[in-house]
Design an enzyme around this catalytic site. Structure first.
Site, PDB file in Angstrom:
ATOM      1  N   GLU A 125       0.847  -1.195   0.000  1.00 51.10           N
ATOM      2  CA  GLU A 125       0.000   0.000   0.000  1.00 51.10           C
ATOM      3  C   GLU A 125       0.884   1.248   0.000  1.00 51.10           C
ATOM      4  O   GLU A 125       1.738   1.392   0.881  1.00 51.10           O
ATOM      5  CB  GLU A 125      -0.904  -0.017   1.238  1.00 51.10           C
ATOM      6  N   LEU A 167      -5.957  -1.920  -1.095  1.00 49.75           N
ATOM      7  CA  LEU A 167      -5.751  -1.846   0.355  1.00 49.75           C
ATOM      8  C   LEU A 167      -6.351  -3.071   1.053  1.00 49.75           C
ATOM      9  O   LEU A 167      -7.481  -3.023   1.549  1.00 49.75           O
ATOM     10  CB  LEU A 167      -6.392  -0.552   0.888  1.00 49.75           C
ATOM     11  N   GLU A 194      -4.628  -6.505   3.256  1.00 48.01           N
ATOM     12  CA  GLU A 194      -3.394  -7.211   3.616  1.00 48.01           C
ATOM     13  C   GLU A 194      -3.420  -8.692   3.244  1.00 48.01           C
ATOM     14  O   GLU A 194      -2.397  -9.256   2.875  1.00 48.01           O
ATOM     15  CB  GLU A 194      -3.097  -7.038   5.111  1.00 48.01           C
ATOM     16  N   GLN A 245       1.904  -2.250   5.724  1.00 49.52           N
ATOM     17  CA  GLN A 245       2.158  -0.835   6.025  1.00 49.52           C
ATOM     18  C   GLN A 245       2.529  -0.589   7.495  1.00 49.52           C
ATOM     19  O   GLN A 245       3.409   0.202   7.788  1.00 49.52           O
ATOM     20  CB  GLN A 245       0.964   0.000   5.614  1.00 49.52           C
ATOM     21  N   PHE A 246       1.824  -1.266   8.392  1.00 50.10           N
ATOM     22  CA  PHE A 246       2.202  -1.290   9.808  1.00 50.10           C
ATOM     23  C   PHE A 246       1.969  -2.712  10.281  1.00 50.10           C
ATOM     24  O   PHE A 246       0.953  -3.320   9.933  1.00 50.10           O
ATOM     25  CB  PHE A 246       1.352  -0.317  10.642  1.00 50.10           C
ATOM     26  N   HIS A 295      -0.708   0.282  15.515  1.00 53.78           N
ATOM     27  CA  HIS A 295       0.416   0.580  14.628  1.00 53.78           C
ATOM     28  C   HIS A 295       1.730   0.144  15.280  1.00 53.78           C
ATOM     29  O   HIS A 295       2.651  -0.258  14.596  1.00 53.78           O
ATOM     30  CB  HIS A 295       0.508   2.089  14.355  1.00 53.78           C
TER      31      HIS A 295
END
Lengths: 367, 325
Positions: B29, B58, B60, B82-83, B129
């Site tokens: 992403e 978007l 995962e 992304q995190f 996150h």
């Protein structure tokens, strides 16, 4: 009263319109559209039907072998021959199949030696040792996982510039998974050559199709991903083949993926591990679908064309039984699996802790 | 050789491998034109084109499936989560499929997949996150879990991970991205996987740690040195599988150990390290195995981070407790 800006009832009717079901062969084996003719040669038609007979025979034999304790996990396939075999029949050898657990017939017809399918069923890793040029994964157990993987395999074909498709199967229940939508959406976003098949046999184990979704069809789920979706009579091998063939051509021509919903039925239980369909299906439903049997109508069609006879079928069934017996004999004589080999296959580059475990198990196995 | 940050070192590693092997693909992403939310892929999209470095939708699990499928097609893939707090969505593909692909196909297929993901506390992120979830993936046979603590190691370990034919989860602590610079060779080099590193030699006690806690441990050791305690600091680097040899050698040398992790006590890999020492190194010990970790709560809201995260003082206190046992 203020003017109505939006009418959701009307929107729902428009947006969730019934999808037309593609049908070509009637239940009594007649071509429904007089202007249509199959592109398949006589030999190909015979081959398609033979594979269906092969699959039905394999199902009968596999059920017996399972009951005798000679096969392991088995998900019956009878009733789904048109859906399974005719989709696979439309694909090419270099196409990549990602089957679900009921899709062993396609996997074998795509090139997996039968004895390896039996090894998989029995729980022997050698069944999953695939030659480098065999484009397939073993049957997927996790519902929907193969859909996201198919998007990746398909993107791989596109990046390599190879004119092949990834084709994958799930059931009606599978369309409720997030992975189902992620898979078709990724393939759509990348315009990747994939053919997604939903074999809607009406029940996810026991849960009926109506309880999975408010959507009228499963094919219409393609619309949200911006890809074409089509519903086909999954008991009609000619219709399934035509749709799958066209989907493949559409995908390899760079148009992106296609979603196919086949309307089919499994005559047997979900698996042979204790499921009793009488708990959730009626005899009336069974009879309704038995009348649509995919083999019956293809047999009538081919017999009428003078391409098939009961005698030919009896003879062929004997050949299939011999093939099955040979495969069974082979798996019953396979060497026992070794934990040390399992450890060796956990990584390609063996870490120290695994190496220590390998030595421990090798010593144990040498005793 | 230039002094660069860890994020820059990561970009250099990706750049080197994209240049070296055309089968290497980088995706996730915002990793394309945007260069990633932390700029880890800065400039790579323009340099290598949209077929090699690209954005994904978007989702995962979709990214995980894409990685598995592309790897089966012979690509060497570097997907980004992304995190790492978002990894639950991809857990089926990572833990359920990619980790066991080589195994389940009886060794007939390779899975050269390196999942990169930022994680770690102290930078005031929203929920999910910062969580240290390395323990979840460290429990999966078939996966390597790598956590660098410096720019030099980050570049060399990432190159090793990408070149490996086995799947690797490569976790990048957000606080280390830009907190300090280090001399890093311009060219490609590798730092071996499965190998811990003694980052500070000492004789009195072993502080075994990984990720951002290596920095805290070094700061603690510096202060302890002033009080005449010579602590040895071991950076695990690969947290699964563990480098048993380096861990046990250090414990053998010092006879004392404090294991430090940012993750909660019940998470992370500290318990595995403790178990290893208890099983194979207990006769070297002069005191019980001690641990420093975050408490067993979900990751806190960001204003409470500094009270929740283990720090230098916690480590110093625990070392003293051990020394005085």
């Amino acid at each position: 009263m203020a003017k109505k800006i939006i009418d959701f009832e009307q929107l729902k009717d428009e947006q969730c319109a019934e999808f037309k079901t593609v049908k070509l062969l009637s239940e009594d084996g007649k071509i429904l559209d007089s202007e249509w003719q199959s592109d398949l040669s006589d030999d190909e038609l015979i081959e398609l039907f033979k594979q269906m007979v092969w699959s039905r025979t394999l199902d009968t034999r596999s059920t017996k072998l399972n009951r005798q304790g000679r096969l392991g996990f088995y998900a019956p396939t009878a009733g789904e021959e048109a859906s399974q075999i005719a989709t696979n029949f439309a694909m090419e050898k270099e196409d990549f199949i990602l089957p679900a657990y009921r899709d062993v017939p396609q996997l074998v017809q795509h090139g997996l030696p039968l004895y390896k399918a039996f090894l998989w069923s029995r729980g022997h890793v050698d069944g999953n040792k695939y030659p480098a040029d065999f484009n397939a994964l073993p049957p997927q157990i996790i519902i929907g996982a193969q859909y996201v993987q198919a998007a990746g395999v398909a993107l791989g074909f596109k990046l390599k510039g190879q004119k092949n498709v990834a084709y994958t199967y799930t059931g009606d229940g599978g369309t409720s998974q997030g992975d189902f939508y992620e898979g078709i959406n990724f393939a759509g976003a990348f315009q990747a050559p994939a053919v997604f098949v939903v074999q809607n046999n009406g029940f996810a184990i026991s849960v009926p199709r109506e309880k999975q979704t408010a959507a009228k069809t499963l094919a219409q789920k393609a619309v949200a991903a911006g890809i074409p979706g089509v519903q086909v009579d999954g008991m009609d091998a000619l219709a399934v083949y035509e749709v799958a063939k066209a989907a493949r051509e559409f995908a390899v021509s760079g148009n992106g993926p296609v979603l196919i919903e086949t309307l089919t039925y499994r005559y047997g239980p979900h698996t042979l591990s204790g499921d009793d369909p009488k708990r959730y299906r009626t005899k009336e439903t069974d009879d309704f679908w038995l009348k649509k049997d995919p083999l019956v109508r293809m047999r009538k069609f081919l017999t009428e064309k003078g391409l098939w006879s009961q005698k030919k079928e009896d003879q062929y069934v004997e050949e299939v039984k011999a093939e099955i017996n040979e495969a069974v004999a082979k798996v019953e004589n396979m060497p026992k699996q070794k934990i040390s080999e399992y450890l060796k296959n956990t990584f390609e580059e063996i870490p120290a802790n695994i190496q220590a475990a390998i030595e421990y198990y090798e010593a144990k196995e040498a005793k | 050789m230039a002094k660069i940050t860890m994020i820059k070192a990561i970009t250099e590693a990706l750049d080197e491998e994209l240049a070296r092997d055309e089968k290497v693909l980088v995706f996730g992403e915002d990793v394309g034109k945007n260069g990633g939310v932390f700029r880890a892929t800065e400039g790579l999209h323009d340099k290598y084109g949209n077929e090699r470095v690209f954005d994904t939708p978007l989702a995962e699990s979709g990214i995980g499936g894409l990685a598995a499928g592309l790897a089966l097609q012979g690509f060497r893939v570097v997907p980004e989560i992304q995190f790492f707090g978002f990894v639950y969505e991809a857990m089926d593909e990572i833990a359920g499929h990619i980790s066991r692909m080589h195994f389940r196909l009886g060794g007939t297929r390779k899975m050269p997949v390196t999942f990169r993901a930022p994680f770690g506390g102290g930078v005031h992120t929203p929920e999910l996150h910062a969580d240290s979830l390395e323990g979840l993936v460290a429990q999966m046979p078939g996966l390597r879990v790598v956590i660098p603590s410096s720019p030099y190691d980050a570049k060399g370990l990432l190159i090793s991970a990408i070149r490996s034919n086995d799947p690797v989860v490569f976790l990048e602590h957000m606080k280390l991205y830009r907190s300090f610079k280090e001399e890093v060779p311009d060219e490609a080099y590798t730092v071996p996987l499965d190998k811990a590193k003694v980052v500070l030699e000492g004789t009195d006690i072993s502080i075994i740690s990984y990720g951002a806690m290596v920095r805290e441990s070094l700061k603690a050791a510096e202060e302890l040195a002033k009080q005449d305690v010579k602590a040895e600091v071991v950076d695990l680097r690969t947290v699964s599988p563990l480098d048993e040899e380096t861990i046990l050698n250090s414990v053998k040398k010092t006879g004392r150990v404090v294991i430090v992790q940012e993750a909660q006590r019940q998470a992370g890999v500290g318990a595995q390290v403790a178990s290893l020492i208890a099983e194979k190194g207990i006769l070297y010990l002069e005191a019980p195995i001690n641990r420093v970790s975050a408490p067993n709560t979900p990751y806190p809201f960001s204003e409470a981070e500094s009270d929740w995260l283990p720090n230098k003082q916690d480590i110093i206190d625990k070392v003293k407790e051990n020394m005085n046992f």
